[in-house]
Design a protein around this motif. Structure first.
Motif, PDB file in Angstrom:
ATOM      1  N   GLU A 243     -12.417   1.971 -11.631  1.00 35.15           N
ATOM      2  CA  GLU A 243     -10.949   2.001 -11.694  1.00 35.15           C
ATOM      3  C   GLU A 243     -10.411   0.565 -11.633  1.00 35.15           C
ATOM      4  OE1 GLU A 243     -10.156   6.110 -11.827  1.00 35.15           O
ATOM      5  OE2 GLU A 243      -8.589   4.666 -11.353  1.00 35.15           O
ATOM      6  N   ARG A 244      -9.313   0.324 -12.308  1.00 38.35           N
ATOM      7  CA  ARG A 244      -8.678  -0.976 -12.152  1.00 38.35           C
ATOM      8  C   ARG A 244      -8.180  -1.118 -10.720  1.00 38.35           C
ATOM      9  NH1 ARG A 244      -3.566   0.450 -16.123  1.00 38.35           N
ATOM     10  NH2 ARG A 244      -2.669   2.067 -14.770  1.00 38.35           N
ATOM     11  N   GLU A 245      -8.207  -2.332 -10.236  1.00 42.37           N
ATOM     12  CA  GLU A 245      -7.873  -2.580  -8.841  1.00 42.37           C
ATOM     13  C   GLU A 245      -6.953  -3.795  -8.730  1.00 42.37           C
ATOM     14  OE1 GLU A 245     -11.138  -4.067  -6.530  1.00 42.37           O
ATOM     15  OE2 GLU A 245     -10.172  -3.613  -4.611  1.00 42.37           O
ATOM     16  N   ALA A 246      -5.799  -3.602  -8.152  1.00 43.77           N
ATOM     17  CA  ALA A 246      -4.920  -4.736  -7.869  1.00 43.77           C
ATOM     18  C   ALA A 246      -5.497  -5.496  -6.692  1.00 43.77           C
ATOM     19  CB  ALA A 246      -3.509  -4.268  -7.566  1.00 43.77           C
ATOM     20  N   VAL A 247      -5.605  -6.807  -6.797  1.00 39.77           N
ATOM     21  CA  VAL A 247      -6.246  -7.566  -5.741  1.00 39.77           C
ATOM     22  C   VAL A 247      -5.314  -8.541  -5.037  1.00 39.77           C
ATOM     23  CG1 VAL A 247      -8.574  -7.348  -6.670  1.00 39.77           C
ATOM     24  CG2 VAL A 247      -7.140  -9.253  -7.409  1.00 39.77           C
ATOM     25  N   SER A 248      -4.260  -8.979  -5.689  1.00 40.39           N
ATOM     26  CA  SER A 248      -3.358  -9.919  -5.021  1.00 40.39           C
ATOM     27  C   SER A 248      -1.972  -9.838  -5.636  1.00 40.39           C
ATOM     28  CB  SER A 248      -3.886 -11.354  -5.110  1.00 40.39           C
ATOM     29  OG  SER A 248      -3.881 -11.815  -6.442  1.00 40.39           O
TER      30      SER A 248
ATOM     31  N   TYR B 195     -10.295 -10.168 -15.100  1.00 39.77           N
ATOM     32  CA  TYR B 195      -9.136 -10.350 -14.237  1.00 39.77           C
ATOM     33  C   TYR B 195      -7.889 -10.593 -15.080  1.00 39.77           C
ATOM     34  CZ  TYR B 195     -12.059 -10.528 -10.098  1.00 39.77           C
ATOM     35  OH  TYR B 195     -12.925 -10.192  -9.071  1.00 39.77           O
ATOM     36  N   TYR B 196      -6.828  -9.887 -14.712  1.00 40.42           N
ATOM     37  CA  TYR B 196      -5.564  -9.968 -15.422  1.00 40.42           C
ATOM     38  C   TYR B 196      -4.450 -10.369 -14.454  1.00 40.42           C
ATOM     39  CZ  TYR B 196      -8.022  -6.890 -18.758  1.00 40.42           C
ATOM     40  OH  TYR B 196      -8.924  -6.340 -19.628  1.00 40.42           O
ATOM     41  N   CYS B 197      -3.523 -11.164 -14.932  1.00 34.44           N
ATOM     42  CA  CYS B 197      -2.304 -11.371 -14.158  1.00 34.44           C
ATOM     43  C   CYS B 197      -1.186 -10.585 -14.831  1.00 34.44           C
ATOM     44  CB  CYS B 197      -1.926 -12.836 -14.028  1.00 34.44           C
ATOM     45  SG  CYS B 197      -1.377 -13.650 -15.527  1.00 34.44           S
ATOM     46  N   GLY B 198      -0.266 -10.101 -14.036  1.00 32.88           N
ATOM     47  CA  GLY B 198       0.767  -9.256 -14.579  1.00 32.88           C
ATOM     48  C   GLY B 198       2.037  -9.243 -13.757  1.00 32.88           C
ATOM     49  N   THR B 199       3.056  -8.680 -14.339  1.00 35.87           N
ATOM     50  CA  THR B 199       4.348  -8.505 -13.700  1.00 35.87           C
ATOM     51  C   THR B 199       4.934  -7.182 -14.166  1.00 35.87           C
ATOM     52  OG1 THR B 199       6.505  -9.557 -13.340  1.00 35.87           O
ATOM     53  CG2 THR B 199       5.592  -9.711 -15.549  1.00 35.87           C
ATOM     54  N   HIS B 200       5.992  -6.724 -13.504  1.00 32.55           N
ATOM     55  CA  HIS B 200       6.539  -5.424 -13.873  1.00 32.55           C
ATOM     56  C   HIS B 200       7.369  -5.484 -15.142  1.00 32.55           C
ATOM     57  CE1 HIS B 200      10.100  -7.177 -11.944  1.00 32.55           C
ATOM     58  NE2 HIS B 200      10.815  -6.272 -12.596  1.00 32.55           N
ATOM     59  N   LEU B 201       7.819  -6.673 -15.537  1.00 31.97           N
ATOM     60  CA  LEU B 201       8.647  -6.814 -16.737  1.00 31.97           C
ATOM     61  C   LEU B 201       7.837  -6.489 -17.976  1.00 31.97           C
ATOM     62  CD1 LEU B 201      10.241 -10.215 -15.725  1.00 31.97           C
ATOM     63  CD2 LEU B 201      11.339  -7.967 -15.599  1.00 31.97           C
TER      64      LEU B 201
ATOM     65  N   SER C  84       5.275   0.758 -16.075  1.00 30.78           N
ATOM     66  CA  SER C  84       4.610   0.021 -15.013  1.00 30.78           C
ATOM     67  C   SER C  84       3.783   0.941 -14.135  1.00 30.78           C
ATOM     68  CB  SER C  84       5.649  -0.696 -14.150  1.00 30.78           C
ATOM     69  OG  SER C  84       6.356  -1.657 -14.901  1.00 30.78           O
ATOM     70  N   TRP C  85       2.716   0.389 -13.605  1.00 29.88           N
ATOM     71  CA  TRP C  85       1.951   1.091 -12.566  1.00 29.88           C
ATOM     72  C   TRP C  85       1.952   0.238 -11.328  1.00 29.88           C
ATOM     73  CZ3 TRP C  85      -2.641  -1.317 -10.984  1.00 29.88           C
ATOM     74  CH2 TRP C  85      -3.161  -2.300 -11.839  1.00 29.88           C
ATOM     75  N   TYR C  86       1.876   0.923 -10.185  1.00 32.77           N
ATOM     76  CA  TYR C  86       1.980   0.208  -8.919  1.00 32.77           C
ATOM     77  C   TYR C  86       0.659  -0.437  -8.561  1.00 32.77           C
ATOM     78  CZ  TYR C  86       2.594  -0.953  -4.060  1.00 32.77           C
ATOM     79  OH  TYR C  86       2.631  -1.640  -2.877  1.00 32.77           O
ATOM     80  N   GLY C  87       0.742  -1.729  -8.168  1.00 33.62           N
ATOM     81  CA  GLY C  87      -0.435  -2.470  -7.744  1.00 33.62           C
ATOM     82  C   GLY C  87      -0.545  -2.511  -6.239  1.00 33.62           C
ATOM     83  N   LEU C  88       0.075  -3.518  -5.637  1.00 35.68           N
ATOM     84  CA  LEU C  88       0.130  -3.610  -4.189  1.00 35.68           C
ATOM     85  C   LEU C  88       1.255  -4.559  -3.817  1.00 35.68           C
ATOM     86  CD1 LEU C  88      -2.743  -5.829  -2.683  1.00 35.68           C
ATOM     87  CD2 LEU C  88      -1.920  -5.996  -5.004  1.00 35.68           C
ATOM     88  N   GLY C  89       1.651  -4.525  -2.565  1.00 37.94           N
ATOM     89  CA  GLY C  89       2.773  -5.344  -2.134  1.00 37.94           C
ATOM     90  C   GLY C  89       4.013  -4.999  -2.924  1.00 37.94           C
ATOM     91  N   THR C  90       4.636  -6.012  -3.504  1.00 37.59           N
ATOM     92  CA  THR C  90       5.820  -5.788  -4.351  1.00 37.59           C
ATOM     93  C   THR C  90       5.458  -5.819  -5.831  1.00 37.59           C
ATOM     94  OG1 THR C  90       6.324  -8.146  -4.307  1.00 37.59           O
ATOM     95  CG2 THR C  90       7.409  -6.774  -2.646  1.00 37.59           C
TER      96      THR C  90
END
Length: 127
Positions: A44-49, A94-100, A105-111
């Protein structure tokens, strides 16, 4: 138009370090949350930071906490992720992303929610 370009991946030995870079355009990284997620084959994809927008609060997944640090350079509109004490299980794209962006959008972690991301950068941890 939101655009994110990741770089800095590579082959590293267990215990080694890497710094991933994310060049953002179309939005200011000091106003919008940006995060990193990873995708390994068969997993599964995993948000890490995540680094939040205005206040810069950082959040980490338990799997990487203490080994990874996310930061940003507002003047360059870039986000970085320093990865230390790398393990074979950190191997992933590894991917970097934003909600824009146009995607749902899918929820990662934090905000961090992810609606736009770049092409990714491969990190391989192996001896």
């Amino acid at each position: 138009q939101v655009q994110l370009v990741e770089s800095g991946g590579g082959l590293v030995q267990p215990g080694g370090s890497l710094t991933l870079s994310c060049a953002a355009s179309g939005f200011p990284v000091d106003l919008y949350a940006v995060g990193w997620f990873r995708q390994a084959p068969g997993k599964e994809r995993e948000a890490v930071s995540c680094i939040s927008g205005a206040d810069g609060i950082t959040t980490y997944a338990d799997s990487v906490k203490g080994r990874i640090a996310i930061s940003r350079d507002n003047t360059k509109n870039m986000v970085f992720m320093r990865m230390n004490s790398l393990k074979p299980e950190d191997t992933a794209v590894y991917y970097c992303g934003t909600h824009l962006g146009p995607r749902t959008s899918w929820y990662g972690l934090g905000t961090c929610w992810f609606g736009s991301w770049g092409q990714g950068t491969q990190v391989t941890v192996s001896s």
